[in-house]
Structure formats: C-alpha cells, structure tokens
Write an enzyme that holds these catalytic residues in place. Structure first.
Site, PDB file in Angstrom:
ATOM      1  CE  LYS A 159      49.201 -22.258  -7.004  1.00  0.00           C
ATOM      2  NZ  LYS A 159      48.065 -21.432  -6.917  1.00  0.00           N
ATOM      3  CE  LYS A 203      46.084 -17.910  -2.701  1.00  0.00           C
ATOM      4  NZ  LYS A 203      45.639 -18.488  -3.925  1.00  0.00           N
ATOM      5  CB  THR A 247      49.993 -27.407  -0.230  1.00  0.00           C
ATOM      6  OG1 THR A 247      48.997 -26.306  -0.985  1.00  0.00           O
ATOM      7  CG2 THR A 247      51.025 -26.581   0.359  1.00  0.00           C
ATOM      8  NE  ARG A 252      40.131 -25.050   0.835  1.00  0.00           N
ATOM      9  CZ  ARG A 252      40.208 -26.262   0.213  1.00  0.00           C
ATOM     10  NH1 ARG A 252      39.503 -27.217  -0.265  1.00  0.00           N
ATOM     11  NH2 ARG A 252      41.612 -26.335   0.354  1.00  0.00           N
ATOM     12  CG  ASP A 259      51.905 -20.532 -22.109  1.00  0.00           C
ATOM     13  OD1 ASP A 259      52.641 -21.021 -23.017  1.00  0.00           O
ATOM     14  OD2 ASP A 259      50.905 -20.412 -22.210  1.00  0.00           O
ATOM     15  CG  ASP A 263      48.325 -18.271  -6.220  1.00  0.00           C
ATOM     16  OD1 ASP A 263      49.391 -18.494  -6.911  1.00  0.00           O
ATOM     17  OD2 ASP A 263      47.648 -19.181  -5.546  1.00  0.00           O
TER      18      ASP A 263
END
Ligand code: C5P
Length: 261
Positions: A85, A56, A142, A233, A88, A83
């Site tokens: 997102k 990603k 999340t 991470r 607009d 990704d």
C-alpha cells in the site's frame, strides 16, 4: 499468458465457460500470509499450495523476511500479490513500484488517497516494465467505518469515499482496485467488466470479524462482482488451515455455480 489476460480470464464477467466452479474458485482465492516469519509463511504455503495459486505478502511478513520470501513463492510457481500500500510523494512511489516489479510480483497496491499525481506516477512507472504486474489502488480500508472515517476528517460515507477515490484512480488510468465487499457492486458498475476488483474483508458465516468492519461472505462478494477474494485469518489462524481453505473454496464454488444458473 500476459498478466491482464490471466486476471481477466478469472474475472466474473469474462470467465471462461470451460472453467468449472471449483477450478474458478481456486484461481480467485488469495491467501494473505500475515505471519511474523518466513518459516511460518512456508509452513502455511506447504499446507495450502495444492489448493490455490495466489499468495499475498503484506507488511508484517515483508518487513521481517524481505524480498527473499517473494523469490521463494515465485520459485514454487505461485503468483504473488505484494500488498505494501505505497503512499508517498510521486517520485518515491514510482521508484517503489519499479522495485516491486523487479521482484516478479503479479499484483501490487498503492493508496488511492495518495492522489492523482502519485497514481499517475505509479502507472507510468509500470508502463515501462515488460509483463507488468497489475497495479491496484486501495480505496478505503475494510477496517474503516463511519466513525473511523470521521475521526480523520472524512465525513462522507465509506461508499461515497470509495466512489470518489475510484474515479481518481480511473482518471489516472488504473484498472484495478481494492475495496470492501460492501462496495464491490458499486465499483463494478463504475469501473466496468474489465476492472480487476480484489476484495478483502471476507468472512465465512461463523468466523470472527476481528478488526474488520465492512465484511461479507465469500459467495456474497463474488455475487457482487469480485474478481479475487483476499482471505487471511479465517484460514491462517484456523486450527486446520487446509480444511478452512477447503470450506471457503466450497463456498466460493457454490456462489460461482449459482451465478451461472
Ligand atoms: O485476516 P483478514 O482476512 O482480515 O486479512 C485481510 C487482509 O487484506 C490483510 O492482509 C489486510 O492487510 C488486507 N487488506 C484489507 N483491507 C484493505 C486492503 C487490504 O484488509 N482495504
């Protein structure tokens, strides 16, 4: 294989019986390359590419490295999830979606909060693309809990907001969603077996949650009906990313194996 077939063949509900849990886990892991440079990303890809095929690219890496990092991944045979997102006006998002599709990515995100017209414009833009990527609508980040949601005027629980936004997406003809592991069961029931559910907020037991709020373990998220798990991470900031990825893949495979018993 077309992208929808490729994705569906690795979704829990239409999983090919022939795929063993270890291979299935490798197909479903998406490593989030949230690093500040192309060279840092390539260092991680070197360590991880024999273990998984999805990577990603998000805001941090894309803003620094630009579309060339997508070409690097594609040239090495990987599947790329872009990704960014998008959120607009419909015309702008439709253009951005077309540009992303031109880069050869296999999944991309828009924010469901952009509303029905924006989601329809994004879907229509891809309808004219040959071999289009999977369009995913992000429901509720999340990192948002009740306090974060109410601070921006959303008094419903996260699960209610996820359900509302997923219905807006489904109405607009979108079949892929991003939500937290805590809502994946709800979304699977709502969107059906063919929906592609991509789930971040994955934390193996014993790893720090960081800024994430709505989290679960890899096995739990798969058990609830996730198609793909996004992990950043816990792998990229581990002392040994390859070893961390192996442990997560083992957890995923164990979860998948228990689902078939
Ligand atoms: O490091 P960590 O595993 O928390 O990374 C999660 C990744 O998933 C990040 O790249 C983040 O941008 C992304 N993501 C998320 N929540 C969403 C959608 C995407 O955490 N709702």
């Amino acid at each position: 294989m077309s992208i929808p077939e490729q994705l569906n063949s690795s979704s829990r509900h239409s999983r090919q019986a022939a795929l063993d849990p270890e291979d299935d886990a490798r197909e479903r892991l998406i490593v989030a390359l949230d690093v500040p440079s192309a060279s840092a990303a390539i260092g991680l890809i070197d360590q991880l590419e024999s273990r998984c095929r999805w990577f990603k690219v998000g805001l941090e890496l894309f803003v620094q490295a630009g579309p060339s990092i997508l070409n690097v991944l594609a040239a090495r045979g990987h599947s790329v999830f872009l990704d960014l997102k998008f959120h607009d006006i419909p015309n702008t998002v439709a253009g951005a979606v077309r540009s992303a599709a031109d880069c050869g990515v296999r999944m991309m995100t828009v924010h469901a909060l952009g509303g029905p017209a924006m989601l329809s414009a994004a879907r229509d833009a891809l309808a004219r693309v040959a071999n289009p990527p999977e369009l995913l609508a992000v429901t509720v980040l999340t990192s948002m809990d009740g306090a974060q949601l109410s601070a921006v005027g959303l008094s419903d629980r996260a699960s209610e907001q996820v359900e509302r936004l997923a219905k807006v997406g489904l109405e607009a003809g979108i079949r892929g969603f991003v939500c937290s592991p805590q809502e994946v069961g709800l979304l699977r029931a709502l969107a059906g077996t063919d929906a592609v559910l991509v789930i971040p907020g994955i934390r193996p037991v014993g790893t720090g949650v960081g800024d994430q709020k709505r989290v679960a373990t890899p096995a739990d998220a798969l058990g609830q009906g996730a198609s793909f798990l996004v992990v950043g991470r816990p792998i990229t900031q581990a002392p040994d990313p390859a070893e961390a990825a192996d442990r997560i893949l083992q957890e995923m495979a164990a979860g998948l194996r228990s689902m078939t018993i």
